[in-house]
Design a protein around this motif. Structure first.
Motif, mmCIF file in Angstrom:
data_model
loop_
_atom_site.group_PDB
_atom_site.id
_atom_site.type_symbol
_atom_site.label_atom_id
_atom_site.label_comp_id
_atom_site.label_asym_id
_atom_site.label_seq_id
_atom_site.Cartn_x
_atom_site.Cartn_y
_atom_site.Cartn_z
ATOM 1 N N PRO A 33 0.804 -1.230 0.000
ATOM 2 C CA PRO A 33 0.000 0.000 0.000
ATOM 3 C C PRO A 33 0.833 1.275 0.000
ATOM 4 N N VAL A 34 0.283 2.301 -0.622
ATOM 5 C CA VAL A 34 0.913 3.627 -0.683
ATOM 6 C C VAL A 34 0.152 4.559 0.253
ATOM 7 N N THR A 35 0.868 5.366 1.020
ATOM 8 C CA THR A 35 0.235 6.316 1.939
ATOM 9 C C THR A 35 0.345 7.733 1.381
ATOM 10 N N LEU A 36 -0.783 8.400 1.296
ATOM 11 C CA LEU A 36 -0.840 9.784 0.822
ATOM 12 C C LEU A 36 -1.159 10.671 2.022
ATOM 13 N N ILE A 37 -0.190 11.469 2.429
ATOM 14 C CA ILE A 37 -0.339 12.315 3.611
ATOM 15 C C ILE A 37 -1.070 13.616 3.261
ATOM 16 N N VAL A 38 -2.114 13.902 4.022
ATOM 17 C CA VAL A 38 -2.855 15.160 3.898
ATOM 18 C C VAL A 38 -2.498 16.019 5.112
ATOM 19 N N PRO A 39 -1.898 17.190 4.929
ATOM 20 C CA PRO A 39 -1.446 17.992 6.065
ATOM 21 C C PRO A 39 -2.535 18.848 6.706
ATOM 22 N N PHE A 40 -3.788 18.474 6.530
ATOM 23 C CA PHE A 40 -4.929 19.149 7.126
ATOM 24 C C PHE A 40 -5.902 18.108 7.672
ATOM 25 N N PRO A 41 -6.857 18.507 8.523
ATOM 26 C CA PRO A 41 -7.853 17.556 9.024
ATOM 27 C C PRO A 41 -8.784 17.094 7.903
ATOM 28 N N PRO A 42 -9.576 16.048 8.153
ATOM 29 C CA PRO A 42 -10.543 15.581 7.153
ATOM 30 C C PRO A 42 -11.584 16.661 6.842
ATOM 31 N N GLY A 43 -12.116 16.617 5.623
ATOM 32 C CA GLY A 43 -13.218 17.498 5.258
ATOM 33 C C GLY A 43 -12.860 18.707 4.415
ATOM 34 N N GLY A 44 -11.596 19.109 4.419
ATOM 35 C CA GLY A 44 -11.186 20.261 3.634
ATOM 36 C C GLY A 44 -10.871 19.887 2.199
ATOM 37 N N THR A 45 -10.510 20.876 1.391
ATOM 38 C CA THR A 45 -10.245 20.651 -0.025
ATOM 39 C C THR A 45 -9.088 19.678 -0.232
ATOM 40 N N THR A 46 -8.005 19.829 0.538
ATOM 41 C CA THR A 46 -6.855 18.942 0.393
ATOM 42 C C THR A 46 -7.262 17.496 0.611
ATOM 43 N N ASP A 47 -8.076 17.278 1.629
ATOM 44 C CA ASP A 47 -8.534 15.938 1.974
ATOM 45 C C ASP A 47 -9.451 15.373 0.890
ATOM 46 N N VAL A 48 -10.380 16.195 0.410
ATOM 47 C CA VAL A 48 -11.323 15.757 -0.626
ATOM 48 C C VAL A 48 -10.580 15.372 -1.907
ATOM 49 N N LEU A 49 -9.623 16.202 -2.312
ATOM 50 C CA LEU A 49 -8.847 15.913 -3.517
ATOM 51 C C LEU A 49 -7.998 14.652 -3.346
ATOM 52 N N THR A 156 -13.438 39.911 12.236
ATOM 53 C CA THR A 156 -12.595 38.715 12.231
ATOM 54 C C THR A 156 -12.731 37.920 10.935
ATOM 55 N N TYR A 157 -11.637 37.299 10.541
ATOM 56 C CA TYR A 157 -11.690 36.350 9.429
ATOM 57 C C TYR A 157 -10.882 35.124 9.811
ATOM 58 N N GLY A 158 -11.369 33.962 9.381
ATOM 59 C CA GLY A 158 -10.695 32.714 9.713
ATOM 60 C C GLY A 158 -9.920 32.166 8.539
ATOM 61 N N SER A 159 -8.915 31.340 8.850
ATOM 62 C CA SER A 159 -8.129 30.685 7.798
ATOM 63 C C SER A 159 -7.816 29.266 8.230
ATOM 64 N N ASN A 160 -7.170 28.510 7.343
ATOM 65 C CA ASN A 160 -6.769 27.135 7.654
ATOM 66 C C ASN A 160 -5.481 27.071 8.460
ATOM 67 N N PRO A 185 -6.652 31.819 13.175
ATOM 68 C CA PRO A 185 -6.200 30.595 12.498
ATOM 69 C C PRO A 185 -6.896 29.343 13.045
ATOM 70 N N TYR A 186 -7.261 28.436 12.141
ATOM 71 C CA TYR A 186 -7.850 27.148 12.501
ATOM 72 C C TYR A 186 -6.934 26.042 11.998
ATOM 73 N N ARG A 187 -7.245 24.810 12.389
ATOM 74 C CA ARG A 187 -6.436 23.670 11.946
ATOM 75 C C ARG A 187 -6.875 23.150 10.579
ATOM 76 N N GLY A 188 -8.017 23.625 10.086
ATOM 77 C CA GLY A 188 -8.511 23.174 8.790
ATOM 78 C C GLY A 188 -9.876 23.755 8.484
ATOM 79 N N SER A 189 -10.385 23.416 7.299
ATOM 80 C CA SER A 189 -11.649 23.976 6.830
ATOM 81 C C SER A 189 -12.857 23.507 7.636
ATOM 82 N N GLY A 190 -12.804 22.259 8.148
ATOM 83 C CA GLY A 190 -13.941 21.726 8.898
ATOM 84 C C GLY A 190 -14.314 22.582 10.089
ATOM 85 N N PRO A 191 -13.408 22.761 11.048
ATOM 86 C CA PRO A 191 -13.726 23.600 12.210
ATOM 87 C C PRO A 191 -13.947 25.064 11.856
#
Length: 325
Positions: A33-49, A156-160, A185-191
């Motif tokens: 198996p190959v592991t693809l690391i996503v540097p953000f939590p589940p649910g964001g664009t990086t994770d979806v792609l 206020t504005y939020g970011s990943n 700043p947040y840890r990802g798009s989900g929160p």
């Protein structure tokens, strides 16, 4: 001492052996198996792609592709993990434009994004969109700017996360509109999206993918797209350039990379397989559904994109005076 014919012959034999071993590895790869690391939590664009690509790549390679989330520090923790992984093609990174920005934002990065990772292909470009909660009175950029200028305390504005594209887009928006914005700043798009809908943060410049369902459901209001052209996913939403911020053109690309010492034949194989997937009708349809524009370029083309954006964002980071330890 000058090399003898014998020593030159040994060197040539060793070089040939290394070449043949590399070719044999590429032909056999992958055997697990190959592991693809996503540097953000589940649910964001990086994770979806990553999951969309991973599913197809697993079918193509005949091995499972495991998507593993390793969020933190503006996507740099996940990148550092891949840099330190064994360079055998079994640990890959779903990188993004955020990593070219982090090069200038973080003073003490433990890796070099352009030297310690080997580009494979750019998967897609996803426009960012300025969104506010449905409870916010602003209906366009002009009314939002007026609201932000009158806000007390600061709007206020939020970011990943610190050093991400959303963060830098916010600093540029603030500078060009003369508004004082407080970055959260947040840890990802989900929160981030959860708090945006709930009113804990006033707006964001997230990529279209995670906010599109909420825009369609009426929970979020899209006020402007940050790229030079309108998004096909939100054709009725004008760009920030159209609304007076001339020349505003900032989007987010996502691509796959491997540790730098990964055999070139393995990188080439992965690139070929991924480019086929990205060009396929099924994948392009999926990208259209999430507001992404599929790319699928060569490793050399992706390397040039990284170089260009690293230089471009270095200038913006310097002008915005955004630096972190």
């Amino acid at each position: 001492m000058r090399p003898t014919k014998f020593s030159r012959g040994v060197q040539a034999a060793c070089s040939l052996a290394v070449l043949l071993a590399s070719q044999a590895m590429a032909q056999a790869y992958p055997t697990k198996p190959v592991t693809l690391i996503v540097p953000f939590p589940p649910g964001g664009t990086t994770d979806v792609l990553a999951r969309a690509l991973g599913e197809k790549l697993g079918q193509s390679l005949g091995q499972t592709v495991i998507v593993e989330n390793k969020p933190g520090a503006g996507a740099t923790l996940g990148a550092d993990y891949v840099v330190k992984a064994k360079p055998d093609g079994y640990t890959l990174l779903m990188g993004a434009v955020h990593h070219t920005i982090a090069t200038s934002v973080y003073r003490k990065l433990p890796y070099s994004f352009d030297k310690d990772l080997a580009p494979i292909t750019t998967v897609a470009l996803v426009p960012n969109v300025l969104v506010v909660s449905e409870t916010t009175k602003a209906t366009d950029m002009k009314s939002l700017v007026a609201l932000a200028k009158s806000a007390s305390p600061k709007f206020t504005y939020g970011s990943n996360g610190n050093g991400t594209a959303q963060h830098l887009i916010g600093t540029q928006f603030s500078a060009l509109t003369g508004t004082e914005l407080l970055h959260i700043p947040y840890r990802g798009s989900g929160p981030l999206t959860t708090d945006l809908i709930g009113g804990q943060v006033m707006m964001s410049f997230d990529t279209i993918t995670p906010v599109l369902p909420h825009i369609k459901a009426g929970k979020l209001r899209a006020l402007g797209v940050t790229t030079a052209k309108r998004s096909s996913a939100l054709p009725d939403v004008p760009t920030l350039d159209e609304q007076g911020l001339k020349g505003f053109d900032m989007g987010t690309w996502f691509g796959v990379l491997a540790p730098a010492a990964t055999p070139k034949d393995v990188v080439a194989k992965l690139s070929t397989e991924m480019m086929k997937i990205i060009a396929s009708p099924d994948f392009r349809k999926r990208m259209n559904e999430i507001g992404a524009e599929p790319i699928g370029d060569t490793p050399a083309q992706m390397a040039q994109l990284i170089k260009t954006d690293t230089e471009r964002y270095a200038r913006l980071v310097k002008s915005a005076n955004v630096t972190l330890d």
